[in-house]
Design an enzyme around this catalytic site. Structure first.
Site, mmCIF file in Angstrom:
data_model
loop_
_atom_site.group_PDB
_atom_site.id
_atom_site.type_symbol
_atom_site.label_atom_id
_atom_site.label_comp_id
_atom_site.label_asym_id
_atom_site.label_seq_id
_atom_site.Cartn_x
_atom_site.Cartn_y
_atom_site.Cartn_z
ATOM 1 N N HIS A 243 31.380 58.818 59.386
ATOM 2 C CA HIS A 243 30.410 59.641 60.356
ATOM 3 C C HIS A 243 30.669 61.167 60.047
ATOM 4 O O HIS A 243 29.867 61.859 59.293
ATOM 5 C CB HIS A 243 30.465 59.402 61.647
ATOM 6 C CG HIS A 243 30.355 58.002 61.789
ATOM 7 N ND1 HIS A 243 29.275 57.099 61.837
ATOM 8 C CD2 HIS A 243 31.416 56.887 62.556
ATOM 9 C CE1 HIS A 243 29.311 55.763 62.115
ATOM 10 N NE2 HIS A 243 30.588 55.841 62.510
HETATM 11 O O1 RIB Z 1 29.023 56.959 66.531
HETATM 12 C C1 RIB Z 1 29.915 57.781 65.840
HETATM 13 C C2 RIB Z 1 30.510 59.126 66.411
HETATM 14 O O2 RIB Z 1 31.160 58.537 67.510
HETATM 15 C C3 RIB Z 1 31.636 59.695 65.424
HETATM 16 O O3 RIB Z 1 31.455 61.229 65.852
HETATM 17 C C4 RIB Z 1 32.725 59.108 66.031
HETATM 18 O O4 RIB Z 1 33.724 60.188 65.870
HETATM 19 C C5 RIB Z 1 32.379 58.975 67.425
HETATM 20 O O5 RIB Z 1 32.836 60.521 68.016
#
Ligand code: RIB
Ligand code: CA
Length: 315
Positions: A243
Protein backbone atom coordinates in the site's frame (compact mmCIF):
# COMPACT_ATOMS: atom_id res chain seq x y z
CA UNK A 1 16.14 20.27 -10.19
CA UNK A 2 15.64 21.02 -6.47
CA UNK A 3 14.44 18.12 -4.42
CA UNK A 4 10.82 18.20 -3.33
CA UNK A 5 10.28 19.02 0.36
CA UNK A 6 8.09 16.41 2.07
CA UNK A 7 6.82 15.44 5.50
CA UNK A 8 5.93 11.76 5.86
CA UNK A 9 3.10 11.06 8.30
CA UNK A 10 3.03 7.39 9.15
CA UNK A 11 1.98 4.48 11.39
CA UNK A 12 4.73 1.89 10.73
CA UNK A 13 3.73 -0.89 9.69
CA UNK A 14 5.79 -2.97 7.31
CA UNK A 15 4.40 -1.27 4.21
CA UNK A 16 5.04 2.13 5.79
CA UNK A 17 8.62 0.94 6.30
CA UNK A 18 9.04 0.29 2.57
CA UNK A 19 7.64 3.75 1.81
CA UNK A 20 10.06 5.40 4.22
CA UNK A 21 12.98 3.40 2.80
CA UNK A 22 11.99 4.40 -0.74
CA UNK A 23 11.86 8.06 0.25
CA UNK A 24 15.17 8.00 2.13
CA UNK A 25 16.75 6.23 -0.84
CA UNK A 26 15.76 9.11 -3.14
CA UNK A 27 17.59 12.18 -1.81
CA UNK A 28 18.04 13.61 -5.32
CA UNK A 29 14.29 13.98 -5.67
CA UNK A 30 12.95 14.10 -2.10
CA UNK A 31 14.00 16.23 0.89
CA UNK A 32 12.45 14.50 3.90
CA UNK A 33 11.99 17.41 6.32
CA UNK A 34 10.68 15.10 9.00
CA UNK A 35 8.70 11.98 9.78
CA UNK A 36 5.61 12.51 11.92
CA UNK A 37 4.15 9.44 13.58
CA UNK A 38 0.56 8.59 14.45
CA UNK A 39 -1.20 5.71 16.19
CA UNK A 40 -2.71 3.31 13.69
CA UNK A 41 -1.41 -0.13 12.79
CA UNK A 42 -0.15 -0.34 16.38
CA UNK A 43 -0.21 2.12 19.31
CA UNK A 44 2.00 5.22 19.22
CA UNK A 45 4.81 3.91 21.48
CA UNK A 46 5.41 1.22 18.85
CA UNK A 47 4.93 3.37 15.74
CA UNK A 48 7.35 6.05 16.93
CA UNK A 49 9.98 3.42 17.77
CA UNK A 50 9.41 1.65 14.45
CA UNK A 51 9.91 4.86 12.49
CA UNK A 52 13.31 5.32 14.13
CA UNK A 53 14.26 1.68 13.54
CA UNK A 54 13.50 2.13 9.84
CA UNK A 55 15.56 5.33 9.59
CA UNK A 56 18.52 3.54 11.18
CA UNK A 57 18.03 0.53 8.89
CA UNK A 58 18.26 2.99 5.97
CA UNK A 59 21.50 4.39 7.41
CA UNK A 60 19.82 7.77 7.99
CA UNK A 61 19.89 8.28 11.79
CA UNK A 62 19.86 12.05 11.32
CA UNK A 63 16.26 11.97 10.12
CA UNK A 64 13.97 13.89 12.47
CA UNK A 65 11.11 11.77 13.88
CA UNK A 66 8.23 13.38 15.79
CA UNK A 67 5.54 11.62 17.80
CA UNK A 68 1.98 12.81 17.24
CA UNK A 69 -1.55 11.73 18.08
CA UNK A 70 -1.98 8.58 20.13
CA UNK A 71 -5.68 8.28 19.31
CA UNK A 72 -8.22 9.47 16.72
CA UNK A 73 -10.11 12.76 17.02
CA UNK A 74 -13.28 11.16 18.34
CA UNK A 75 -13.31 7.38 17.79
CA UNK A 76 -11.50 4.88 20.02
CA UNK A 77 -8.24 3.64 18.50
CA UNK A 78 -8.51 0.54 16.31
CA UNK A 79 -5.20 -1.21 15.54
CA UNK A 80 -4.07 -3.95 13.14
CA UNK A 81 -1.75 -6.30 15.00
CA UNK A 82 -3.45 -9.15 13.12
CA UNK A 83 -1.73 -7.85 9.98
CA UNK A 84 1.48 -6.26 11.25
CA UNK A 85 2.21 -8.27 14.41
CA UNK A 86 2.41 -7.13 18.03
CA UNK A 87 5.21 -4.64 17.37
CA UNK A 88 3.85 -3.42 14.05
CA UNK A 89 7.18 -4.29 12.46
CA UNK A 90 7.28 -8.05 12.97
CA UNK A 91 9.52 -10.02 10.66
CA UNK A 92 13.18 -8.98 11.06
CA UNK A 93 14.84 -8.58 14.45
CA UNK A 94 15.85 -4.93 14.10
CA UNK A 95 17.95 -3.39 16.90
CA UNK A 96 16.44 -0.94 19.36
CA UNK A 97 16.83 2.58 17.93
CA UNK A 98 19.54 4.85 19.32
CA UNK A 99 18.58 7.96 17.35
CA UNK A 100 16.46 10.40 19.38
CA UNK A 101 12.76 11.08 19.12
CA UNK A 102 12.29 14.82 18.65
CA UNK A 103 10.81 16.66 21.65
CA UNK A 104 8.41 18.73 19.56
CA UNK A 105 4.93 17.32 18.98
CA UNK A 106 4.32 16.18 15.43
CA UNK A 107 1.36 18.51 14.95
CA UNK A 108 3.41 21.52 16.04
CA UNK A 109 6.20 20.45 13.68
CA UNK A 110 3.77 20.29 10.77
CA UNK A 111 2.35 23.74 11.57
CA UNK A 112 5.74 25.39 12.21
CA UNK A 113 7.27 23.89 9.05
CA UNK A 114 4.42 25.04 6.83
CA UNK A 115 4.46 28.53 8.35
CA UNK A 116 8.25 28.92 8.12
CA UNK A 117 8.78 27.74 4.53
CA UNK A 118 7.47 29.58 1.46
CA UNK A 119 3.86 28.76 0.63
CA UNK A 120 3.39 25.82 -1.73
CA UNK A 121 6.77 24.22 -1.03
CA UNK A 122 5.83 21.37 1.31
CA UNK A 123 4.03 18.14 0.37
CA UNK A 124 2.45 15.98 3.07
CA UNK A 125 2.73 12.24 2.40
CA UNK A 126 0.27 10.41 4.65
CA UNK A 127 0.55 6.68 5.16
CA UNK A 128 -1.79 6.19 8.12
CA UNK A 129 -4.85 7.65 9.83
CA UNK A 130 -5.10 11.39 9.14
CA UNK A 131 -5.29 12.48 12.79
CA UNK A 132 -2.05 14.53 12.87
CA UNK A 133 -2.89 16.38 9.65
CA UNK A 134 -6.47 17.08 10.75
CA UNK A 135 -5.28 18.42 14.11
CA UNK A 136 -2.80 20.69 12.34
CA UNK A 137 -5.52 22.02 10.03
CA UNK A 138 -7.89 22.57 12.97
CA UNK A 139 -5.28 24.30 15.15
CA UNK A 140 -3.85 26.39 12.30
CA UNK A 141 -6.33 26.88 9.44
CA UNK A 142 -3.85 29.31 7.86
CA UNK A 143 -1.62 26.40 6.81
CA UNK A 144 -4.17 24.90 4.38
CA UNK A 145 -3.33 27.17 1.42
CA UNK A 146 0.39 26.78 2.19
CA UNK A 147 0.35 23.00 1.61
CA UNK A 148 1.49 22.13 -1.92
CA UNK A 149 -0.31 18.78 -1.94
CA UNK A 150 -1.35 15.92 0.31
CA UNK A 151 -0.55 12.54 -1.26
CA UNK A 152 -2.19 9.82 0.78
CA UNK A 153 -2.76 6.13 0.96
CA UNK A 154 -6.37 5.67 1.92
CA UNK A 155 -9.85 4.70 0.90
CA UNK A 156 -11.28 2.40 -1.72
CA UNK A 157 -14.20 2.45 -4.13
CA UNK A 158 -14.73 -0.40 -6.59
CA UNK A 159 -12.37 -2.47 -4.40
CA UNK A 160 -14.51 -1.90 -1.27
CA UNK A 161 -12.91 -1.93 2.16
CA UNK A 162 -10.32 -4.01 4.02
CA UNK A 163 -11.10 -3.44 7.70
CA UNK A 164 -14.89 -3.44 7.09
CA UNK A 165 -16.74 -4.31 3.88
CA UNK A 166 -17.06 -0.56 3.22
CA UNK A 167 -13.96 1.10 4.67
CA UNK A 168 -10.20 1.05 4.25
CA UNK A 169 -8.16 1.01 7.49
CA UNK A 170 -6.52 4.47 7.43
CA UNK A 171 -9.84 6.21 6.85
CA UNK A 172 -11.83 3.91 9.13
CA UNK A 173 -9.55 4.47 12.14
CA UNK A 174 -10.19 8.21 12.04
CA UNK A 175 -13.07 9.09 9.69
CA UNK A 176 -13.54 12.49 11.32
CA UNK A 177 -9.93 13.40 10.59
CA UNK A 178 -10.36 12.23 7.02
CA UNK A 179 -13.48 14.38 6.72
CA UNK A 180 -11.48 17.44 7.85
CA UNK A 181 -8.78 16.73 5.27
CA UNK A 182 -11.14 16.06 2.37
CA UNK A 183 -13.06 19.27 3.12
CA UNK A 184 -9.89 21.36 3.57
CA UNK A 185 -9.47 22.48 -0.04
CA UNK A 186 -5.87 21.24 -0.02
CA UNK A 187 -4.92 19.55 -3.34
CA UNK A 188 -5.25 15.81 -2.66
CA UNK A 189 -3.89 12.77 -4.48
CA UNK A 190 -5.39 9.53 -3.22
CA UNK A 191 -3.93 6.02 -3.53
CA UNK A 192 -6.91 3.78 -2.69
CA UNK A 193 -7.07 0.01 -2.37
CA UNK A 194 -8.10 0.00 -6.04
CA UNK A 195 -4.49 0.87 -6.81
CA UNK A 196 -2.60 -0.75 -3.96
CA UNK A 197 -4.20 -4.14 -4.51
CA UNK A 198 -2.49 -4.17 -7.91
CA UNK A 199 1.04 -3.99 -6.43
CA UNK A 200 1.42 -7.45 -4.92
CA UNK A 201 4.64 -8.72 -3.35
CA UNK A 202 4.76 -11.82 -5.51
CA UNK A 203 7.44 -14.44 -4.87
CA UNK A 204 9.34 -13.32 -7.97
CA UNK A 205 9.37 -9.69 -6.84
CA UNK A 206 10.43 -10.55 -3.28
CA UNK A 207 13.21 -12.77 -4.65
CA UNK A 208 14.43 -9.91 -6.84
CA UNK A 209 14.75 -7.74 -3.73
CA UNK A 210 16.46 -10.55 -1.83
CA UNK A 211 18.96 -10.96 -4.68
CA UNK A 212 20.32 -7.49 -3.87
CA UNK A 213 22.12 -9.27 -1.01
CA UNK A 214 22.41 -6.23 1.27
CA UNK A 215 21.44 -6.00 4.97
CA UNK A 216 18.57 -3.70 3.97
CA UNK A 217 17.36 -6.18 1.36
CA UNK A 218 17.47 -9.05 3.84
CA UNK A 219 15.43 -7.05 6.36
CA UNK A 220 12.94 -6.01 3.66
CA UNK A 221 12.39 -9.62 2.61
CA UNK A 222 11.67 -10.54 6.23
CA UNK A 223 9.30 -7.57 6.58
CA UNK A 224 7.44 -8.54 3.40
CA UNK A 225 7.26 -12.25 4.19
CA UNK A 226 5.62 -11.45 7.51
CA UNK A 227 3.34 -8.71 6.14
CA UNK A 228 2.06 -10.60 3.08
CA UNK A 229 0.85 -13.71 4.87
CA UNK A 230 -2.39 -12.08 6.11
CA UNK A 231 -3.55 -10.87 2.68
CA UNK A 232 -2.41 -14.08 0.96
CA UNK A 233 -4.67 -16.07 3.27
CA UNK A 234 -7.51 -13.55 2.98
CA UNK A 235 -7.48 -13.03 -0.78
CA UNK A 236 -5.78 -16.23 -1.90
CA UNK A 237 -3.27 -14.29 -3.96
CA UNK A 238 0.50 -14.52 -4.49
CA UNK A 239 1.85 -11.76 -2.26
CA UNK A 240 0.34 -8.91 -0.31
CA UNK A 241 -0.61 -5.38 -1.43
CA UNK A 242 2.23 -2.93 -0.90
CA UNK A 243 0.00 0.00 0.00
CA UNK A 244 2.11 2.86 1.34
CA UNK A 245 5.09 2.93 -1.07
CA UNK A 246 2.58 3.93 -3.80
CA UNK A 247 2.52 7.40 -2.20
CA UNK A 248 6.29 7.87 -2.55
CA UNK A 249 6.44 6.19 -5.96
CA UNK A 250 3.89 8.73 -7.20
CA UNK A 251 6.22 11.58 -6.24
CA UNK A 252 9.15 9.87 -7.97
CA UNK A 253 7.43 8.57 -11.12
CA UNK A 254 3.84 9.90 -11.37
CA UNK A 255 3.55 8.40 -14.84
CA UNK A 256 3.25 4.98 -13.19
CA UNK A 257 -0.26 5.93 -12.06
CA UNK A 258 -3.52 6.90 -13.75
CA UNK A 259 -6.65 8.36 -12.22
CA UNK A 260 -9.07 11.24 -12.41
CA UNK A 261 -10.38 14.20 -10.41
CA UNK A 262 -13.43 13.17 -8.40
CA UNK A 263 -15.46 14.12 -5.42
CA UNK A 264 -14.60 12.06 -2.37
CA UNK A 265 -16.87 12.33 0.65
CA UNK A 266 -16.29 10.49 3.93
CA UNK A 267 -19.02 8.64 5.79
CA UNK A 268 -18.87 9.69 9.45
CA UNK A 269 -22.39 8.88 10.65
CA UNK A 270 -23.41 5.37 9.66
CA UNK A 271 -22.29 2.43 11.79
CA UNK A 272 -22.64 0.19 8.74
CA UNK A 273 -20.41 2.22 6.41
CA UNK A 274 -18.34 4.35 8.81
CA UNK A 275 -15.13 5.50 7.12
CA UNK A 276 -16.30 4.71 3.63
CA UNK A 277 -14.78 6.92 0.93
CA UNK A 278 -17.72 7.68 -1.33
CA UNK A 279 -15.93 8.31 -4.64
CA UNK A 280 -18.00 9.92 -7.39
CA UNK A 281 -15.88 8.26 -10.12
CA UNK A 282 -18.58 8.68 -12.80
CA UNK A 283 -19.41 12.30 -11.89
CA UNK A 284 -23.07 11.68 -11.13
CA UNK A 285 -23.25 14.41 -8.48
CA UNK A 286 -22.49 18.09 -8.48
CA UNK A 287 -20.19 17.71 -5.49
CA UNK A 288 -16.84 19.46 -5.96
CA UNK A 289 -13.97 17.42 -7.39
CA UNK A 290 -11.78 17.65 -4.28
CA UNK A 291 -9.28 14.87 -5.03
CA UNK A 292 -7.29 13.18 -7.77
CA UNK A 293 -8.13 9.52 -7.22
CA UNK A 294 -5.79 6.95 -8.72
CA UNK A 295 -7.18 3.71 -10.12
CA UNK A 296 -4.43 2.16 -12.26
CA UNK A 297 -0.71 1.51 -11.70
CA UNK A 298 2.12 -0.05 -13.70
CA UNK A 299 2.93 -2.67 -11.09
CA UNK A 300 6.13 -3.92 -12.74
CA UNK A 301 7.34 -0.35 -13.13
CA UNK A 302 6.56 0.25 -9.46
CA UNK A 303 8.60 -2.75 -8.30
CA UNK A 304 11.46 -1.93 -10.68
CA UNK A 305 11.64 1.53 -9.09
CA UNK A 306 11.40 0.19 -5.55
CA UNK A 307 14.05 -2.50 -6.08
CA UNK A 308 16.45 -0.13 -7.82
CA UNK A 309 16.20 2.41 -4.98
CA UNK A 310 16.55 -0.22 -2.24
CA UNK A 311 19.79 -1.26 -3.93
CA UNK A 312 21.26 2.14 -3.12
CA UNK A 313 20.71 1.72 0.63
CA UNK A 314 23.75 0.12 2.22
CA UNK A 315 22.77 0.82 5.86
O1 RIB B 1 -5.29 -0.15 4.52
C1 RIB B 1 -3.89 -0.13 4.36
C2 RIB B 1 -3.28 0.96 5.18
O2 RIB B 1 -3.55 0.74 6.56
C3 RIB B 1 -1.74 1.01 5.07
O3 RIB B 1 -1.31 2.32 5.25
C4 RIB B 1 -1.30 0.15 6.21
O4 RIB B 1 0.01 0.49 6.67
C5 RIB B 1 -2.31 0.53 7.26
O5 RIB B 1 -1.89 1.75 7.85
CA1 CA C 1 0.32 2.78 7.04
Amino acid sequence: MASRKIIIDTDPGQDDALAILLALASPEELDVLGITVVAGNVPLPWTQKNARKICELAGKPGTRVFAGADRPLIRPLVTAEHVHGRTGLDGPDLPEPTMPLQAQHAVDFIIDTLRSLPSGEVTLCTLGPLTNVALALQQAPDIAPRIRQIVMMGGGFFEGGNITPAAEFNIYVDPHAADVVFRSGVPLVVMPLDVTHQVLTTRKRVEAIGALGTPVARAVVELLEFFERFDEQKYGCDGGPLHDPCVIAYLLQPQLFQGRDCNVTIETGSDLTLGMTVVDWWGVTSRPRNATVMRYVDADGFFNLLTARLKTLCG
